[in-house]
Design a protein around this motif. Structure first.
Motif, short mmCIF file in Angstrom:
data_model
loop_
_atom_site.label_atom_id
_atom_site.label_comp_id
_atom_site.label_asym_id
_atom_site.label_seq_id
_atom_site.Cartn_x
_atom_site.Cartn_y
_atom_site.Cartn_z
N HIS A 99 107.47 40.40 -93.50
CA HIS A 99 108.61 40.13 -94.39
C HIS A 99 109.94 40.47 -93.72
CE1 HIS A 99 106.64 39.09 -98.28
NE2 HIS A 99 105.59 39.63 -97.66
N ALA A 100 109.92 41.28 -92.66
CA ALA A 100 111.14 41.54 -91.92
C ALA A 100 111.45 40.41 -90.94
CB ALA A 100 111.02 42.87 -91.15
N LEU A 101 110.43 39.67 -90.51
CA LEU A 101 110.62 38.62 -89.50
C LEU A 101 110.93 37.27 -90.10
CD1 LEU A 101 107.69 39.53 -87.08
CD2 LEU A 101 110.12 39.65 -86.55
N ALA A 143 105.59 34.62 -97.46
CA ALA A 143 104.45 34.53 -98.36
C ALA A 143 103.32 33.72 -97.73
CB ALA A 143 104.88 33.91 -99.68
N LEU A 144 103.67 32.62 -97.05
CA LEU A 144 102.65 31.81 -96.39
C LEU A 144 102.10 32.52 -95.16
CD1 LEU A 144 104.38 28.33 -96.72
CD2 LEU A 144 102.30 29.05 -97.87
N MET A 145 102.99 33.21 -94.42
CA MET A 145 102.51 33.97 -93.26
C MET A 145 101.55 35.07 -93.68
SD MET A 145 103.69 32.87 -90.35
CE MET A 145 104.98 31.87 -89.62
N ASP A 146 101.84 35.72 -94.81
CA ASP A 146 100.92 36.75 -95.33
C ASP A 146 99.52 36.18 -95.47
OD1 ASP A 146 102.99 38.52 -95.54
OD2 ASP A 146 103.27 38.27 -97.70
N ALA A 147 99.43 34.97 -96.06
CA ALA A 147 98.13 34.38 -96.33
C ALA A 147 97.45 33.91 -95.05
CB ALA A 147 98.28 33.21 -97.30
N MET A 148 98.21 33.27 -94.16
CA MET A 148 97.60 32.65 -92.99
C MET A 148 97.28 33.65 -91.89
SD MET A 148 100.05 29.25 -92.91
CE MET A 148 99.21 28.44 -91.57
N VAL A 149 98.05 34.73 -91.81
CA VAL A 149 97.88 35.67 -90.70
C VAL A 149 96.98 36.83 -91.09
CG1 VAL A 149 99.09 37.26 -89.15
CG2 VAL A 149 100.07 35.02 -89.68
N ILE A 150 97.14 37.34 -92.33
CA ILE A 150 96.41 38.56 -92.68
C ILE A 150 95.60 38.43 -93.97
CG2 ILE A 150 98.19 39.66 -94.10
CD1 ILE A 150 97.67 42.24 -92.54
N GLY A 151 95.64 37.25 -94.59
CA GLY A 151 94.78 37.01 -95.74
C GLY A 151 95.31 37.53 -97.06
N PRO A 194 98.79 32.35 -82.70
CA PRO A 194 99.11 33.28 -81.61
C PRO A 194 100.58 33.67 -81.59
CG PRO A 194 98.64 31.08 -80.75
CD PRO A 194 98.28 31.06 -82.19
N ALA A 195 101.47 32.73 -81.95
CA ALA A 195 102.90 33.07 -81.96
C ALA A 195 103.20 34.12 -83.02
CB ALA A 195 103.74 31.81 -82.20
N ALA A 196 102.62 33.97 -84.21
CA ALA A 196 102.85 34.94 -85.28
C ALA A 196 102.26 36.30 -84.91
CB ALA A 196 102.25 34.43 -86.59
N ALA A 197 101.05 36.30 -84.35
CA ALA A 197 100.44 37.57 -83.94
C ALA A 197 101.28 38.26 -82.88
CB ALA A 197 99.02 37.32 -83.43
N LEU A 198 101.78 37.50 -81.92
CA LEU A 198 102.64 38.09 -80.89
C LEU A 198 103.93 38.61 -81.48
CD1 LEU A 198 103.16 38.63 -77.88
CD2 LEU A 198 104.09 36.30 -77.71
N ALA A 199 104.51 37.87 -82.43
CA ALA A 199 105.76 38.32 -83.05
C ALA A 199 105.57 39.62 -83.81
CB ALA A 199 106.29 37.23 -83.99
N VAL A 200 104.49 39.73 -84.56
CA VAL A 200 104.23 40.97 -85.30
C VAL A 200 104.02 42.13 -84.34
CG1 VAL A 200 102.61 42.13 -86.85
CG2 VAL A 200 103.32 39.78 -87.33
N ALA A 201 103.28 41.89 -83.26
CA ALA A 201 103.05 42.96 -82.29
C ALA A 201 104.35 43.40 -81.63
CB ALA A 201 102.04 42.49 -81.24
N GLY A 204 107.73 30.07 -87.02
CA GLY A 204 108.43 29.53 -88.17
C GLY A 204 108.57 28.02 -88.10
N LEU A 205 108.87 27.50 -86.91
CA LEU A 205 108.98 26.04 -86.76
C LEU A 205 107.62 25.37 -86.98
CD1 LEU A 205 111.35 25.84 -83.65
CD2 LEU A 205 111.91 25.33 -86.04
N ALA A 206 106.56 26.00 -86.46
CA ALA A 206 105.22 25.45 -86.70
C ALA A 206 104.89 25.46 -88.19
CB ALA A 206 104.19 26.26 -85.92
N LEU A 207 105.28 26.54 -88.88
CA LEU A 207 105.02 26.62 -90.33
C LEU A 207 105.81 25.54 -91.08
CD1 LEU A 207 103.63 28.10 -92.64
CD2 LEU A 207 105.59 29.64 -92.74
N GLN A 208 107.04 25.29 -90.66
CA GLN A 208 107.81 24.23 -91.30
C GLN A 208 107.14 22.87 -91.12
OE1 GLN A 208 111.88 24.28 -89.98
NE2 GLN A 208 112.28 26.34 -90.77
N GLY A 209 106.58 22.65 -89.92
CA GLY A 209 105.85 21.41 -89.70
C GLY A 209 104.63 21.31 -90.60
N ILE A 210 103.92 22.43 -90.78
CA ILE A 210 102.73 22.43 -91.63
C ILE A 210 103.12 22.16 -93.08
CG2 ILE A 210 100.92 23.91 -92.58
CD1 ILE A 210 100.81 25.29 -89.84
N THR A 211 104.11 22.90 -93.59
CA THR A 211 104.50 22.73 -95.00
C THR A 211 105.12 21.35 -95.25
OG1 THR A 211 106.61 23.85 -94.51
CG2 THR A 211 104.82 25.20 -95.39
#
Length: 888
Positions: free
Chosen positions: A264-266, A273-281, A525-532, A549-556
């Motif tokens: 939520h900081a990134l 909200a979508l990253m929460d679901a896709m990255v960590i369930g 992998p980009a989201a996991a690297l960003a969180v790390a 974020g750009l990949a997520l925009q493409g998905i949505t």
């Protein structure tokens, strides 16, 4: 056409002759001459699964299964040398018996139900500790609510004080202060794992809707060790000192909350909200519309942490480790540890744990078999999971995961090996002429043709650049082909479970997944690297966060476009058992023939495609009784919904349930309760839908039903044009549903029935808001039998109905058995033999009222209730009425 050798320039021939280091190799053996790899583990897992199903549906003492297993093993040992051809059959039989023994030795899922002695909706004072972190929701009547799971330590009432350890799913709510308009409710603090609470709660037992095909909510909660549901006011709750729980689980929850905080900081709130679901369930912040759009487009698997998410991360890690020249064994070990670490972070959810186990078994079998038999690896992984958790076989998520991986490994990989993979290899070192002799003539000719094209381009970019650009462009096209092939294969292979469990045929899943899956491969992998990196510096994390974020925009964006297309989501009824068996055989045929001669491969794939098209396009035969009028009261809790089937087979749904009053909830009675029952009946289309009046407990599920079943007509009475009704009418227009308004004295025929509208009167004028007396009262007659339904009509309107002398042997009791209806004059005029009441269990209105039940009993009217019997069916054959309640 000239051969590659004839067209090769003299200089190229000289170079080949002077390059002994690159010697011509033996041409590859044609595919049709290759033997399919042996797959003993596939037969093993199928046999073990058959035993699990046998043990589930045919109970015998576990000792019987154990003795039968010993007999098979002894017979196998005796015949192993003399009759070796019997060995595979005996081995499969032994594994089947082992599966039956394991599932029955485990016994049913049990949960401590002691707390249910206090689940009578009266207040009980509880001491408990939190076992799953809470998450906030919008409150039903204003304010907010928080849902969490707790384990009780003590339950206290005026009469007793007991130590009880049972699980409760608890809803804590807060409301604005009474009399304080405009005042917001006090915020509810987030309760976390291990906290001890003291609270006053009202408990109730979990209840399933009593309709075949409905979700088994009780079993779902039992698997989570939850015995009861509870609600408590935030003002009656106190946090106690101390911590109760597992330190490891506490550390995991703290880490999980920390990761969610970094997410939520990134990213902004909507993306987070979508990253929460896709990255960590964590899907607590995903609204229902977003879920539906992902489901409609056939890409819901990317919205939840699943095997695909884990597979992407595992592939990236394994690939990086191998590029760092780490050995196969150590790379596999590190990847497996990553899988279990990821499952640990995702709260050990069953799907992700099974995916981690499948990854482990796959890596182990890959080391044993290398890449010769990927089906063996998949089957070995599934067998290991089923030995550890045999009930996983009955879980739709396991079936979908196993079938999808099996289809990719058993059909997709061989198809790619036969089609695109040889050309991929031919694109390597395109500028090395001597490498041509490593390939079959057609591939050598392909390389020569590409070099001729590169020769035309070399004047612009040079020879090497021309070869690289050609090879790169063609590799990209082959990659798109492979993604499209796998997506199409997944769609046809999963057509049966998708129709059986979710009643969906995702017709646009192929192009949607072709775009979404590659973007997900970038996002994960980009989201996991960003969180790390965020734990080191938010600045360092900005670039991978931007990429994710750009990949997520493409998905949505893809989901938004595809999910809103009407063609994107075709709802289908439950396939018949014969069609299901045919689809399973088609999948087996495709697996068996994919490495055979081309015509056999084409036949197997055609059978698989035909089975998927049949499930998608050909509706099953509805389960109806011919030459009878069927009246079925569907269990929708505290609301109304009635299915009527005419003697000619026409279907009419009267009302659609829904929440009472202004309560806001994402639960959809049309989608989650009524539609599954209709699909279970094999009903794919409704002829007409009736809305008796505009109250939410009759109208709430109607939007979903109009979309799912596309009725020809929508019958309405005179109703006020509220926002909810206007929404229904908008959907009716979108679905090309003909809206027909009926009033008193209308008389017409429908599917062999004589239909008469008894109320409201023709001069009835609706008020600004819906009223009970707006209700359509309808009498359906077939031969000498009749059915009367009056919605929520009250006593004064019942007098007008009774004046028309509407004799009917079956009466649908008005207004859930409220004292405002079912008056003596009405009963005297109708003279029913049977009555049915649609009512919710333990409802706050105490429906049906005792005085109504007394009136029915005093007239010897056999009365059925949905809160006690679930769905209740009556058959009117023109001469008599036959009640057929569901056995419970």
């Amino acid at each position: 056409m000239a051969t590659a050798e004839q067209l090769r320039p003299l200089g190229d021939r000289k170079l080949l002759a002077e390059s002994p280091a690159i010697a011509p190799t033996t041409p590859p053996v044609p595919v049709r001459a290759q033997l399919a790899p042996r797959q003993p583990l596939l037969y093993a897992v199928l046999s073990f699964s058959a035993g699990i199903l046998l043990g589930t549906h045919l109970w015998r003492p576990p000792l019987w299964w154990a003795l039968a297993l010993l007999v098979f093993l002894a017979a196998g040992a005796c015949l192993l040398r003399r009759r070796q051809r019997w060995a595979p059959a005996l081995a499969c039989g032994a594994l089947a018996l082992l599966g039956a023994f394991v599932i029955q030795a485990r016994g049913p899922v049990t949960v401590n139900n002691e707390i249910l002695r206090f689940a009578d909706s009266s207040e009980v004072r509880l001491t408990a500790h939190v076992i799953t972190d809470g998450f906030r929701r919008e409150g039903g009547f204003g304010g907010e609510r928080q849902v969490l799971e707790v384990e009780t330590e003590q339950a206290e009432t005026a009469a007793s004080n007991e130590n009880i350890h049972s699980g409760i799913r608890l809803t804590i709510y807060s409301r604005p202060e009474s009399g304080g308009e405009g005042k917001a409710a006090a915020p509810i603090p987030l309760y976390t794992y291990g906290q001890r609470l003291r609270l006053t709660a009202k408990l109730r037992p979990p209840r399933n809707f009593g309709n075949p095909g409905s979700f088994d909510y009780r079993s779902y909660l039992a698997q989570r060790d939850i015995a009861a549901l509870g609600s408590a006011n935030q003002s009656d709750l106190q946090v106690l000192p101390g911590f109760v729980g597992n330190p490891s689980a506490d550390w995991r929850n703290r880490l999980r909350r920390s990761v969610l905080g970094q997410i939520h900081a990134l990213w902004p709130a909507q993306q987070a909200a979508l990253m929460d679901a896709m990255v960590i369930g964590e899907d607590a912040f995903i609204d229902r519309d977003t879920r539906v759009n992902f489901q409609r487009s056939g890409t819901y698997h990317v919205l939840v942490v699943s095997g695909m998410n884990l597979g992407i991360l595992a592939f990236v890690v394994f690939w990086v480790l191998r590029r760092l020249r780490i050995g196969d064994f150590w790379a596999s070990l590190a990847t497996a540890l990553l899988g279990f670490g990821y499952a640990y972070l995702c709260n050990w959810g069953s799907p992700i744990v099974r995916s981690a186990l499948m990854l482990l078994f796959y890596l182990v079998t890959r080391l044993l078999y290398r890449d010769r038999a990927p089906v063996n690896a998949v089957a070995g992984a599934a067998l290991g999971i089923l030995i550890l958790e045999p009930r996983a076989l009955l879980d739709p998520s396991f079936q979908l995961t196993f079938l999808s991986v099996l289809a990719i490994a058993g059909i997709g990989v061989p198809l790619i090996e036969r089609t695109s993979q040889p050309y991929r290899r031919a694109l390597r070192r395109l500028d090395a002429v001597a490498y041509d002799f490593s390939f079959a003539p057609r591939l050598a000719q392909f390389r020569l043709d590409l070099r001729m094209i590169a020769g035309r381009l070399r004047r612009f970019v040079g020879v090497r650049a021309a070869c690289l650009s050609l090879a790169g462009g063609l590799s990209l096209l082959l990659g798109v082909y492979e993604v499209m092939l796998i997506s199409a294969l997944m769609q046809v292979s999963l057509a049966l479970p998708m129709a059986w469990y979710f009643h969906r045929a995702t017709t646009l899943a192929l192009p949607a997944n072709a775009l979404v899956i590659p973007l997900t491969e970038i996002l994960m992998p980009a989201a996991a690297l960003a969180v790390a990196l965020a734990y080191i510096s938010l600045s360092l994390a900005k670039l991978p966060a931007l990429i994710a974020g750009l990949a997520l925009q493409g998905i949505t964006g893809t989901i938004h476009v595809v999910g809103r297309l009407r063609l994107a989501d075709l709802r289908v009824a439950t396939p018949s058992l014969g069609v299901a068996l045919a689809a399973a055989l088609a999948l087996a045929l495709a697996l068996a023939t994919v490495r055979r001669r081309r015509w056999l491969t084409a036949a197997g794939l055609a059978a698989l495609l035909v089975s998927a098209l049949w499930i998608t396009v050909v509706p099953p035969h509805p389960r109806v009784r011919p030459n009878s009028m069927e009246v079925t009261a569907i269990d929708v809790g505290q609301g109304d919904s009635t299915l009527l089937i005419s003697p000619e087979g026409k279907s009419l749904l009267i009302d659609a349930g829904g929440p009472f009053g202004p309560w806001r909830s994402e639960f959809d009675y049309g989608e989650d309760v009524i539609s599954p029952y209709l699909w279970w009946r094999g009903i794919a289309r409704l002829d007409a839908v009736v809305l008796t009046h505009g109250h939410s407990d009759h109208l709430g599920g109607l939007p979903s039903l109009l979309v799912n079943f596309r009725p020809h007509e929508l019958w309405l009475g005179p109703n006020p044009r509220t926002r909810a009704l206007e929404h229904v009418l908008d959907i009716a227009r979108q679905q090309s549903v003909n809206v027909v308004e009926h009033r008193g004295e209308d008389d017409f025929r429908f599917g062999g029935l004589q239909v008469r509208v008894l109320s409201p009167p023709r001069d009835w004028r609706p008020a600004a808001e819906p009223r009970n007396n707006d209700s359509l009262a309808l009498r359906f007659a077939y031969g000498s039998t009749a059915f009367l339904l009056e919605g929520d009509a009250e006593k004064n309107m019942e007098l007008a109905i009774a004046a028309q002398r509407p004799r009917a042997g079956l009466l649908k009791v008005a207004h859930n058995g409220s004292a405002s209806s079912t008056s003596p004059p009405l009963l005297a005029a109708v003279k029913p033999q049977f009555a049915v009441i649609s009512v919710g269990a333990r409802n706050p209105f105490r429906h049906p009222r005792a005085e109504v039940l007394d009136r029915l009993q005093s007239r010897h009217i056999a009365t059925y209730r949905t809160d006690q019997s679930g769905v209740v069916t009556f058959y009117l054959d023109g001469a008599k009425i036959i009640p057929a309640p569901l056995p419970r």
